[in-house]
Design a protein around this motif. Structure first.
Motif, PDB file in Angstrom:
ATOM      1  N   ILE A 195      60.152  30.745  39.514  1.00 36.36           N
ATOM      2  CA  ILE A 195      59.511  30.438  40.804  1.00 36.36           C
ATOM      3  C   ILE A 195      58.728  31.643  41.313  1.00 36.36           C
ATOM      4  CG2 ILE A 195      59.965  29.739  43.175  1.00 36.36           C
ATOM      5  CD1 ILE A 195      62.496  28.372  42.194  1.00 36.36           C
ATOM      6  N   LEU A 196      59.353  32.809  41.257  1.00 41.44           N
ATOM      7  CA  LEU A 196      58.681  34.006  41.759  1.00 41.44           C
ATOM      8  C   LEU A 196      57.432  34.327  40.940  1.00 41.44           C
ATOM      9  CD1 LEU A 196      61.806  36.268  42.460  1.00 41.44           C
ATOM     10  CD2 LEU A 196      60.463  34.936  44.095  1.00 41.44           C
ATOM     11  N   ILE A 197      57.525  34.188  39.615  1.00 37.51           N
ATOM     12  CA  ILE A 197      56.369  34.491  38.758  1.00 37.51           C
ATOM     13  C   ILE A 197      55.207  33.553  39.074  1.00 37.51           C
ATOM     14  CG2 ILE A 197      55.564  34.434  36.363  1.00 37.51           C
ATOM     15  CD1 ILE A 197      58.302  35.519  35.549  1.00 37.51           C
ATOM     16  N   LEU A 198      55.509  32.254  39.355  1.00 34.65           N
ATOM     17  CA  LEU A 198      54.438  31.303  39.681  1.00 34.65           C
ATOM     18  C   LEU A 198      53.682  31.752  40.932  1.00 34.65           C
ATOM     19  CD1 LEU A 198      53.015  28.524  39.331  1.00 34.65           C
ATOM     20  CD2 LEU A 198      54.748  27.606  40.877  1.00 34.65           C
ATOM     21  N   PHE A 199      54.415  32.073  42.001  1.00 33.89           N
ATOM     22  CA  PHE A 199      53.736  32.460  43.240  1.00 33.89           C
ATOM     23  C   PHE A 199      53.020  33.798  43.085  1.00 33.89           C
ATOM     24  CE2 PHE A 199      56.857  29.413  44.959  1.00 33.89           C
ATOM     25  CZ  PHE A 199      55.995  28.619  45.699  1.00 33.89           C
ATOM     26  N   ILE A 200      53.577  34.712  42.312  1.00 30.29           N
ATOM     27  CA  ILE A 200      52.893  35.992  42.072  1.00 30.29           C
ATOM     28  C   ILE A 200      51.584  35.755  41.327  1.00 30.29           C
ATOM     29  CG2 ILE A 200      53.058  38.151  40.769  1.00 30.29           C
ATOM     30  CD1 ILE A 200      56.039  38.184  41.467  1.00 30.29           C
ATOM     31  N   ASN A 201      51.616  34.855  40.326  1.00 30.46           N
ATOM     32  CA  ASN A 201      50.388  34.560  39.572  1.00 30.46           C
ATOM     33  C   ASN A 201      49.328  33.919  40.470  1.00 30.46           C
ATOM     34  OD1 ASN A 201      51.353  35.594  37.208  1.00 30.46           O
ATOM     35  ND2 ASN A 201      52.000  33.629  36.359  1.00 30.46           N
ATOM     36  N   VAL A 202      49.734  32.988  41.343  1.00 29.71           N
ATOM     37  CA  VAL A 202      48.761  32.309  42.218  1.00 29.71           C
ATOM     38  C   VAL A 202      48.147  33.307  43.192  1.00 29.71           C
ATOM     39  CG1 VAL A 202      48.498  30.575  44.019  1.00 29.71           C
ATOM     40  CG2 VAL A 202      49.854  30.061  41.984  1.00 29.71           C
ATOM     41  N   ILE A 203      49.003  34.091  43.867  1.00 30.26           N
ATOM     42  CA  ILE A 203      48.483  35.054  44.852  1.00 30.26           C
ATOM     43  C   ILE A 203      47.659  36.135  44.170  1.00 30.26           C
ATOM     44  CG2 ILE A 203      49.158  36.761  46.578  1.00 30.26           C
ATOM     45  CD1 ILE A 203      51.648  35.049  47.107  1.00 30.26           C
ATOM     46  N   GLY A 204      48.178  36.664  43.042  1.00 31.89           N
ATOM     47  CA  GLY A 204      47.426  37.685  42.319  1.00 31.89           C
ATOM     48  C   GLY A 204      46.108  37.162  41.787  1.00 31.89           C
ATOM     49  N   GLY A 205      46.081  35.903  41.295  1.00 32.90           N
ATOM     50  CA  GLY A 205      44.836  35.322  40.790  1.00 32.90           C
ATOM     51  C   GLY A 205      43.801  35.139  41.890  1.00 32.90           C
ATOM     52  N   LEU A 206      44.239  34.689  43.084  1.00 34.66           N
ATOM     53  CA  LEU A 206      43.306  34.523  44.198  1.00 34.66           C
ATOM     54  C   LEU A 206      42.679  35.865  44.582  1.00 34.66           C
ATOM     55  CD1 LEU A 206      45.237  32.002  46.486  1.00 34.66           C
ATOM     56  CD2 LEU A 206      43.150  31.572  45.196  1.00 34.66           C
ATOM     57  N   LEU A 207      43.490  36.887  44.666  1.00 34.25           N
ATOM     58  CA  LEU A 207      42.955  38.193  45.046  1.00 34.25           C
ATOM     59  C   LEU A 207      42.008  38.740  43.985  1.00 34.25           C
ATOM     60  CD1 LEU A 207      46.183  39.840  46.550  1.00 34.25           C
ATOM     61  CD2 LEU A 207      44.237  38.878  47.785  1.00 34.25           C
ATOM     62  N   ILE A 208      42.417  38.658  42.716  1.00 32.14           N
ATOM     63  CA  ILE A 208      41.573  39.195  41.642  1.00 32.14           C
ATOM     64  C   ILE A 208      40.291  38.379  41.494  1.00 32.14           C
ATOM     65  CG2 ILE A 208      41.462  39.554  39.141  1.00 32.14           C
ATOM     66  CD1 ILE A 208      44.405  40.283  39.218  1.00 32.14           C
ATOM     67  N   GLY A 209      40.410  37.033  41.580  1.00 33.45           N
ATOM     68  CA  GLY A 209      39.221  36.188  41.401  1.00 33.45           C
ATOM     69  C   GLY A 209      38.205  36.378  42.508  1.00 33.45           C
ATOM     70  N   THR A 210      38.659  36.497  43.750  1.00 30.14           N
ATOM     71  CA  THR A 210      37.720  36.601  44.866  1.00 30.14           C
ATOM     72  C   THR A 210      37.206  38.023  45.070  1.00 30.14           C
ATOM     73  OG1 THR A 210      39.625  36.848  46.348  1.00 30.14           O
ATOM     74  CG2 THR A 210      38.724  34.635  46.065  1.00 30.14           C
ATOM     75  N   LEU A 211      38.057  39.014  44.885  1.00 32.40           N
ATOM     76  CA  LEU A 211      37.669  40.385  45.183  1.00 32.40           C
ATOM     77  C   LEU A 211      37.030  41.097  43.998  1.00 32.40           C
ATOM     78  CD1 LEU A 211      40.786  41.526  47.284  1.00 32.40           C
ATOM     79  CD2 LEU A 211      38.587  40.674  48.097  1.00 32.40           C
ATOM     80  N   GLN A 212      37.482  40.841  42.785  1.00 37.10           N
ATOM     81  CA  GLN A 212      36.961  41.571  41.629  1.00 37.10           C
ATOM     82  C   GLN A 212      35.870  40.813  40.880  1.00 37.10           C
ATOM     83  OE1 GLN A 212      40.040  42.911  39.001  1.00 37.10           O
ATOM     84  NE2 GLN A 212      41.035  44.217  40.548  1.00 37.10           N
ATOM     85  N   HIS A 213      36.002  39.484  40.802  1.00 36.19           N
ATOM     86  CA  HIS A 213      35.059  38.715  39.983  1.00 36.19           C
ATOM     87  C   HIS A 213      34.091  37.876  40.817  1.00 36.19           C
ATOM     88  CE1 HIS A 213      37.284  39.946  36.447  1.00 36.19           C
ATOM     89  NE2 HIS A 213      38.414  39.477  36.993  1.00 36.19           N
ATOM     90  N   GLY A 214      34.161  37.956  42.120  1.00 38.07           N
ATOM     91  CA  GLY A 214      33.198  37.292  42.985  1.00 38.07           C
ATOM     92  C   GLY A 214      33.270  35.782  42.988  1.00 38.07           C
ATOM     93  N   LEU A 215      34.385  35.186  42.665  1.00 39.27           N
ATOM     94  CA  LEU A 215      34.527  33.729  42.701  1.00 39.27           C
ATOM     95  C   LEU A 215      34.775  33.266  44.130  1.00 39.27           C
ATOM     96  CD1 LEU A 215      36.882  33.173  39.607  1.00 39.27           C
ATOM     97  CD2 LEU A 215      34.392  32.942  39.690  1.00 39.27           C
ATOM     98  N   GLY A 216      34.352  32.034  44.403  1.00 40.38           N
ATOM     99  CA  GLY A 216      34.662  31.455  45.694  1.00 40.38           C
ATOM    100  C   GLY A 216      36.147  31.162  45.821  1.00 40.38           C
TER     101      GLY A 216
END
Length: 686
Positions: free
Chosen positions: A209-230
């Motif tokens: 459970i913890l790994i799932l939420f870490i992946n979702v939150i980490g992916g949102l931050l990396i996708g929006t801040l580093q790769h410029g995704l909406g």
């Protein structure tokens, strides 16, 4: 490399003991070294395959104990899955912005195909799987493991007592009882391990459970801040990847949790789960007939799925009819006449049990002390005692057969010679024994007792008080040393009972390699073997070692032509061994302090022997015993050996008179003292 060659290579690694270390190195490597998506696909598939294989092994195993390596297998499988989670998280966060294919085909398939590409549906499916795994299967398996372990441990003493009762009643042989005890201990160890192993599964579910939420939150931050995704695109992309990764991990986790639950809920009987279920659930025609009737009634209600209910009603009714028909056919079959009862087998000499020469029985609290797998040191101490006494006494000390005896107190032990108890004692495994050597500088706290071997004052102290007791002048020993010392004392006291014809013949065989002519002329030409054995037993009974066997044999060869009396021959052998006997008493000291008989007492005893009397008048014996005890105690207080010097004719009588009641007194004949030893008279017995 073909698949067959790969399997052979894996089997060789397993035999060499390299499989487990290599697997651990691989797990650590997956956590540290980045993995390609193709390698991740292979490892995820392997993980699912391993979970399926474990579940099937649990289903088809005959008894839970037949899969006693399951806790270790569960640990490795859990570590492998967590390592894959770490590796897949790295790939998802590094390359997830490239698309769902960037994390591998397995994660993409679970994210796209299994949940239809809808991350909301995927999240719900993942939550449901996690709840089922964590709240139902894992929690129930954990509770069953805990209760089973507690019940098995509580029942352990009773089951061991039942085994001993069956052994004493003759229902079980000694080997069967040993196997049953080993099975009981293995079952206790297994359920204790399963109680701990279920915690791995619970922690794994929480980690998923913890790994799932870490992946979702980490992916949102990396996708929006580093790769410029909406935000929407990043949420959909990384959420699908995280859910796919979570489902890939949760499916084998659910399979392993089910394996744990199936294994701990199994009965310890010789049958696989399929056989048990089929014989107990679907082999009762009454149950199937009632089920068919209920399904048929429900199928006739308008608005219900009539076809499905009626079809299952027909299947259940047909199965019930077939079972009834089979039972009637079996009842109508001709009954074969039972075989004629076999007459009970005649008793033979094999049914006569043999007694062990040396035996040690222990209470159940002392079992860890003799079990080398639990770190017990008593076996090694007993081996050392046997080796030391063999070299000291001059013949091979027989093995000590150790067994548990639940009729004893939990911390008690008993020493046996030829099956007869000769000594016993009580020890405290969690304490150490502080012996009072005669002069100490204070008292120590503990349980006051007596040393079981020599009767010295002693105290059972806590292990942490060892240094304090030694500083006060006490001699501190542990429990294995106490038992081993007591065994050594018993063996020395009963050494003459341990030497028989076979041992004497073995001694002659060994001597024959050095002096073949001497042995050839001695036994059986000059003396029968029974007389030779009796002479050796007489020497051992008087605490004279027989390790100088060549001197003994030469003395017997010289005296054998004049007498066949073992007592006379023993006296002549003692004269030949005089230097050894005296050296055993006071070493290389030039002077030997001795006690003698007063002329009047010596004359009375000589007259008694001449008249054919082999016993001493009771009143005289009591006064002699009192005087000898006082003189012996005085010599021991001065730190000197107590030696009674008597004429050769009186020595056997007085040695037998004092052997058991005054063990510290040595009775020597005049001609047994070598000429080089000076005598100093310290007292006279009157």
């Amino acid at each position: 490399m073909t698949l067959n060659e790969l399997l052979l290579r894996l089997r060789d690694l397993s035999r060499n003991g390299l499989a487990a270390p290599l697997l651990l190195l691989m797990i650590v490597g997956m956590m540290v070294v980045p993995m390609a998506p193709a390698a991740l696909d292979l490892m995820f598939t392997t993980n699912i395959t391993l979970a399926i294989a474990i579940l099937l092994s649990v289903i088809y195993v005959m008894r839970p104990l037949d899969f006693n390596s399951f806790p270790t297998v569960l640990l490795f499988a859990t570590l492998l899955r967590l390592a894959l989670n770490v590796a897949s998280t790295r790939v998802v966060l590094l390359h997830g912005h490239q698309g769902t294919h960037a994390a591998g085909r397995v994660i993409e398939a679970f994210g796209e195909f299994v949940v239809g590409g809808n991350y909301a549906v995927g999240l719900i499916v993942f939550v449901i799987l996690t709840i089922v795994n964590f709240m139902v299967v894992t929690k129930g398996a954990e509770r069953v493991s805990e209760v089973s372990a507690r019940f098995v441990l509580d029942a352990l003493p009773g089951r061991q007592m039942a085994i001993d009762a069956d052994l004493n009643a003759g229902i079980l042989t000694r080997d069967e009882a040993k196997a049953r005890r080993e099975e009981v201990r293995s079952e206790a160890d297994f359920y204790g391990s399963m109680d701990g192993a279920s915690k791995f599964v619970r922690g794994d579910a929480i980690a998923g459970i913890l790994i799932l939420f870490i992946n979702v939150i980490g992916g949102l931050l990396i996708g929006t801040l580093q790769h410029g995704l909406g935000f929407g695109e990043a949420a959909k992309l990384y959420t699908l990847l995280a859910i796919g990764d979570g489902l890939v991990a949760q499916v084998p986790a659910l399979l392993l949790s089910t394996s744990v639950a199936v294994l701990v809920t199994r009965m310890s009987r010789q049958a696989d789960m399929s056989t048990q279920v089929m014989s107990q659930l679907f082999n009762q025609p009454r149950v199937l007939a009632v089920t068919a009737g209920v399904l048929g009634l429900v199928g006739l209600i308008p608005g219900m799925p009539n076809l499905a209910f009626l079809l299952l009603a027909v299947v259940c009714g047909g199965a019930a009819w077939m079972l009834v028909r089979r039972a009637r056919a079996a009842a109508a079959a001709p009954v074969e006449a039972p075989p004629a009862p076999q007459p009970p087998a005649e008793l033979s000499w094999e049914d006569v049990p043999g007694e062990d020469v040396l035996g040690l029985e222990v209470g159940y609290r002392l079992i860890p002390m003799v079990d080398t797998r639990q770190g017990g040191e008593l076996m090694a101490r007993i081996k050392g005692v046997r080796k030391k006494l063999t070299q000291e006494l001059g013949f091979l000390i027989p093995p000590v057969h150790i067994r548990d005896n639940l009729q004893l107190q939990p911390a008690a032990y008993r020493l046996l010679v030829h099956g007869v108890p000769v000594a016993e004692g009580v020890v405290h495994p969690d304490r150490e024994l502080a012996l009072n050597p005669g002069r100490v500088f204070g008292a120590v706290e503990g349980i006051a007792t007596k040393d079981p071997a020599f009767g010295l004052d002693a105290v059972w102290i806590e292990k942490g008080a060892r240094e304090h007791a030694q500083s006060m002048g006490y001699t501190v020993v542990d429990c294995p040393t106490v038992v081993a010392t007591h065994l050594s004392h018993v063996v020395k006291t009963h050494a003459h009972e341990l030497l028989g014809h076979d041992e004497a013949q073995a001694l002659l065989t060994q001597l024959g390699k050095q002096a073949p002519k001497l042995v050839e002329d001695l036994v059986p030409k000059l003396l029968p073997l029974s007389v030779f054995v009796k002479v050796l037993q007489n020497l051992l009974a008087e605490r004279v070692p027989i390790r100088n066997l060549r001197v003994i044999a030469e003395a017997l060869a010289e005296a054998g032509a004049r007498s066949q009396d073992p007592v006379v021959l023993s006296g002549l052998v003692r004269v030949a061994l005089g230097r050894q006997i005296v050296q055993e008493i006071n070493g290389l000291e030039p002077e030997l302090p001795v006690l003698t008989l007063s002329p009047q007492l010596e004359q009375v005893l000589q007259d008694s022997l001449k008249s054919g009397g082999a016993v001493i008048e009771p009143g005289l014996a009591e006064r002699m015993h009192r005087s000898l005890s006082e003189q012996t105690r005085r010599q021991e207080t001065l730190g000197q050996a107590a030696v009674l010097l008597v004429p050769p004719a009186l020595r056997p009588l007085l040695a037998r008179f004092t052997r058991q009641t005054i063990p510290g007194l040595h009775v020597l004949a005049y001609d047994e003292v070598p000429d080089s030893k000076r005598l100093r008279m310290v007292g006279a017995i009157s």
